[in-house]
Design an enzyme around this catalytic site. Structure first.
Site, PDB file in Angstrom:
ATOM      1  N   ALA A  81       9.595  -2.507   6.443  1.00 26.17           N
ATOM      2  CA  ALA A  81       9.927  -1.808   6.829  1.00 26.17           C
ATOM      3  C   ALA A  81      10.780  -0.389   5.798  1.00 26.17           C
ATOM      4  O   ALA A  81      11.491  -0.180   6.395  1.00 26.17           O
ATOM      5  CB  ALA A  81      11.400  -1.646   8.158  1.00 26.17           C
ATOM      6  N   GLY A 111       4.046  -4.400   4.800  1.00 20.68           N
ATOM      7  CA  GLY A 111       3.734  -5.686   3.815  1.00 20.68           C
ATOM      8  C   GLY A 111       3.577  -6.841   5.001  1.00 20.68           C
ATOM      9  O   GLY A 111       3.192  -7.807   4.576  1.00 20.68           O
ATOM     10  N   GLY A 112       4.387  -6.294   5.568  1.00 22.23           N
ATOM     11  CA  GLY A 112       3.933  -7.573   6.949  1.00 22.23           C
ATOM     12  C   GLY A 112       2.709  -7.373   7.543  1.00 22.23           C
ATOM     13  O   GLY A 112       2.212  -8.892   7.714  1.00 22.23           O
ATOM     14  N   SER A 113       1.934  -6.346   7.323  1.00 27.08           N
ATOM     15  CA  SER A 113       0.125  -5.582   8.302  1.00 27.08           C
ATOM     16  C   SER A 113      -0.750  -6.686   6.845  1.00 27.08           C
ATOM     17  O   SER A 113      -1.425  -7.279   7.163  1.00 27.08           O
ATOM     18  CB  SER A 113       0.357  -5.080   7.838  1.00 27.08           C
ATOM     19  OG  SER A 113       0.615  -3.581   9.211  1.00 27.08           O
ATOM     20  N   SER A 114       0.097  -6.397   5.386  1.00 27.96           N
ATOM     21  CA  SER A 114      -0.773  -7.225   4.106  1.00 27.96           C
ATOM     22  C   SER A 114      -1.279  -9.053   4.288  1.00 27.96           C
ATOM     23  O   SER A 114      -1.400  -9.785   4.215  1.00 27.96           O
ATOM     24  CB  SER A 114      -0.223  -6.427   2.511  1.00 27.96           C
ATOM     25  OG  SER A 114      -1.087  -7.234   1.860  1.00 27.96           O
ATOM     26  N   LYS A 139       0.722  -1.074  -0.029  1.00 31.28           N
ATOM     27  CA  LYS A 139       0.039   0.115  -0.172  1.00 31.28           C
ATOM     28  C   LYS A 139       0.686   1.125   0.316  1.00 31.28           C
ATOM     29  O   LYS A 139       1.967   1.638   0.055  1.00 31.28           O
ATOM     30  CB  LYS A 139      -0.862   0.089   1.180  1.00 31.28           C
ATOM     31  CG  LYS A 139      -0.025   0.062   2.598  1.00 31.28           C
ATOM     32  CD  LYS A 139       0.298   1.948   3.007  1.00 31.28           C
ATOM     33  CE  LYS A 139       0.167   1.726   4.422  1.00 31.28           C
ATOM     34  NZ  LYS A 139       1.477   2.541   5.079  1.00 31.28           N
ATOM     35  N   PRO A 153       9.877  -4.461   0.384  1.00 32.02           N
ATOM     36  CA  PRO A 153      10.845  -4.174   1.011  1.00 32.02           C
ATOM     37  C   PRO A 153      10.086  -4.625   2.518  1.00 32.02           C
ATOM     38  O   PRO A 153       9.137  -3.609   2.391  1.00 32.02           O
ATOM     39  CB  PRO A 153      11.180  -3.178   0.579  1.00 32.02           C
ATOM     40  CG  PRO A 153      10.632  -2.539  -0.518  1.00 32.02           C
ATOM     41  CD  PRO A 153       9.494  -3.583  -0.850  1.00 32.02           C
ATOM     42  N   GLY A 198       7.372   1.182   4.661  1.00 28.21           N
ATOM     43  CA  GLY A 198       6.259   2.137   4.480  1.00 28.21           C
ATOM     44  C   GLY A 198       4.983   1.473   3.342  1.00 28.21           C
ATOM     45  O   GLY A 198       4.332   2.931   2.964  1.00 28.21           O
ATOM     46  N   ASP A 257      -2.402  -1.541  10.846  1.00 28.60           N
ATOM     47  CA  ASP A 257      -2.473  -1.500   9.694  1.00 28.60           C
ATOM     48  C   ASP A 257      -3.538  -2.968   8.926  1.00 28.60           C
ATOM     49  O   ASP A 257      -4.084  -2.466   7.659  1.00 28.60           O
ATOM     50  CB  ASP A 257      -1.532  -1.440   8.550  1.00 28.60           C
ATOM     51  CG  ASP A 257      -1.136  -0.069   8.525  1.00 28.60           C
ATOM     52  OD1 ASP A 257      -2.119   0.982   9.194  1.00 28.60           O
ATOM     53  OD2 ASP A 257       0.136   0.465   7.569  1.00 28.60           O
TER      54      ASP A 257
END
Length: 281
Positions: free
Chosen positions: A96, A101-104, A15, A94, A98, A136
């Protein structure tokens, strides 16, 4: 989400934040914000396979530290059932950066495991679980163009933005979201999120570009002036505007024409700047 012989394949999108204003800090340490989220066509790949045990494999992240693993454990605790699955996470977004990615990945796995384990949970339930894992995560249950309020978990669907391109510039360093927010000093800004929301509702790409804003840019640029330099290159070469996404450091330029995209990419490549082209999804 695709299915093949009892296995699932999921695309977990990144995002960008088209607007991000920090309103204040809560007693629990979280910050109240106003933001406009937009998913883009950059994806992590998630594969779910049958397994007796619950295992998450990702070369760049330890299993116990992985939000996807924590999400699976939370899901099992919620339904009070022990389940098995082997999840393989292929990172393309990538870490960390912004881009969420981790939340998605976490949201996509909650959705995928809900189907894989035939749990029948509603999106409302999955969002509630997601809030326990990250601010997120609930957004990524639906994705698209959405207004986020509170700590980003109060969500409202907005119309899809007009066709355009996002040229992303990815840096070699990572930033910790909590640290970036802690360095930001709350100030009374006259900028209003209503302006970009109106442009979105009117399908006005130029109005959207004009009203891009991120409060956290000023914090990050102090230590990383290259972010401002990249923004200037993007705009000079044809982007309607450019902005750092979320807590950074990734910068995106919003572009209305494919030929401009090609010119921008030529300039970035010749300058040894890592970049890629995405679209809103």
């Amino acid at each position: 989400m695709s299915f093949l012989k009892n296995s699932f394949t999921i695309n977990a999108p990144a995002k960008v934040n088209l607007f991000l204003k920090v309103l204040g800090k809560r007693r629990n340490g979280f910050h109240n914000i106003e933001t406009v989220f937009q998913t883009i066509s950059l994806y992590d790949k998630i594969y779910i396979y049958p397994s007796k045990d619950f295992i998450v494999s990702c070369p760049s992240i330890n299993q116990e530290d992985n939000l996807v693993y924590k999400g699976g454990i939370l899901l099992m605790d919620y339904v009070k059932k022990k389940k098995g699955a082997r999840i393989v996470l292929q990172k393309n977004i990538p870490i960390a950066s912004g881009l969420g990615g981790g939340s998605s990945d976490t949201a996509s796995c909650l959705l995928g495991l809900n189907e894989f384990w035939d749990l029948g949970l509603s999106k409302k339930e999955l969002k509630a679980l997601g809030r326990m894992l990250g601010a997120d995560v609930p957004y990524f249950i639906d994705g698209g163009t959405r207004l986020g309020e509170g700590i980003g978990t109060k969500l409202k669907k907005l119309p899809s933005i007009p066709k355009c391109y996002f040229v992303l510039v990815v840096f070699d360093f990572m930033l910790v979201t909590k640290e970036v927010y802690e360095k930001f000093k709350i100030k009374n800004s006259k900028l209003k999120i209503e302006n970009i929301i109106l442009a979105i509702k009117n399908g006005d790409l130029y109005g959207i570009a004009k009203n891009l804003h991120n409060d956290l840019e000023s914090v990050v640029i102090k230590n990383h002036p290259e972010i401002e330099e990249v923004k200037n290159i993007l705009i000079k070469e044809g982007a309607l505007n450019a902005l750092m996404s979320g807590s950074g450091p990734t910068v995106f330029g919003i572009v209305d024409d494919k030929r401009k995209v090609e010119r921008i990419m030529d300039k970035l490549i010749s300058s040894n700047i890592k970049a890629l082209v995405t679209e809103p999804v």
